[in-house]
Write a protein that holds these residues in place. Structure first.
Motif, short mmCIF file in Angstrom:
data_model
loop_
_atom_site.label_atom_id
_atom_site.label_comp_id
_atom_site.label_asym_id
_atom_site.label_seq_id
_atom_site.Cartn_x
_atom_site.Cartn_y
_atom_site.Cartn_z
N CYS A 124 38.74 33.53 49.19
CA CYS A 124 40.08 33.05 49.50
C CYS A 124 41.07 34.20 49.47
O CYS A 124 41.15 34.94 48.48
N CYS A 161 39.99 26.20 50.31
CA CYS A 161 39.57 26.78 49.05
C CYS A 161 39.49 25.68 47.98
O CYS A 161 40.46 24.93 47.80
N SER A 209 43.97 26.53 49.72
CA SER A 209 44.40 27.36 50.84
C SER A 209 43.39 27.28 51.98
O SER A 209 42.20 27.09 51.76
N GLU A 267 44.20 33.81 49.37
CA GLU A 267 45.35 33.37 48.56
C GLU A 267 45.10 33.64 47.07
O GLU A 267 45.90 34.29 46.42
N CYS A 268 43.99 33.12 46.54
CA CYS A 268 43.73 33.25 45.09
C CYS A 268 42.64 34.27 44.76
O CYS A 268 42.44 34.61 43.60
N HIS A 272 39.62 26.03 44.91
CA HIS A 272 40.39 26.42 43.73
C HIS A 272 41.89 26.23 43.94
O HIS A 272 42.60 25.86 43.02
N CYS A 273 42.40 26.52 45.17
CA CYS A 273 43.86 26.46 45.40
C CYS A 273 44.23 25.72 46.68
O CYS A 273 45.40 25.64 47.01
ZN LIG Z 1 42.08 29.95 46.81
#
Ligand SMILES: [Zn+2]
Length: 138
Positions: A33, A47, A52, A35-36, A49-50
């Motif tokens: 990702c 993603c 995105s 983003e993260c 996790h976040c």
């Molecule tokens: Zn992410």
């Protein structure tokens, strides 16, 4: 020995295309990702996790360690019957994610914690496949 041409093949879609195309060259790639910065497997549009959508693919080391494993005595497709029992394992990758994959090994050699490495034989295995590290060719 199974007739490889009869193995079921994964369906290619927009999410997994890059992974499957890399595997056709014997390479394991993972989504990271932008983003993260975290890595995820299996391929997906967001993603985990976040959430995105800024996911890209990058090369993985092809190494990992068995977390847990199971022996498949009755595969769900007849093309695998001659190869049973098949070792199916959760493998922790150093990139920071886990994958579920086949491990080509004698079942009595398999233990949680053992290191594994990718088997770069995409013409034989439709999906990324591992073996115990330090065993077999290469
Ligand atoms: Zn992410």
């Amino acid at each position: 020995m199974a007739d490889d041409a009869r193995y079921p093949r994964p369906l290619v879609d927009a999410d997994n295309r890059a992974m499957l195309e890399a595997w056709r060259e014997g390479r394991l790639v993972l989504q990271r990702c932008a983003e993260c910065g975290r890595v995820a497997s299996y391929p997906r549009p967001l993603c985990p996790h976040c959430w995105s959508e800024r996911l890209g693919f990058e090369a993985a080391s092809g190494r990992g360690r068995i977390v847990a494993w199971s022996l498949v005595h009755r595969p769900n497709h007849e093309s695998f019957f001659a190869e049973a029992p098949i070792v199916l394992a959760e493998i922790a990758l150093p990139e920071g994610t886990n994958v579920i994959a086949r491990v080509v090994a004698e079942p009595e050699s398999v233990r949680s914690g053992r290191p594994v490495e990718i088997v770069s034989e995409p013409e034989r295995y439709p999906l990324p496949t591992f073996r115990l590290a330090g065993e077999g060719e290469g």
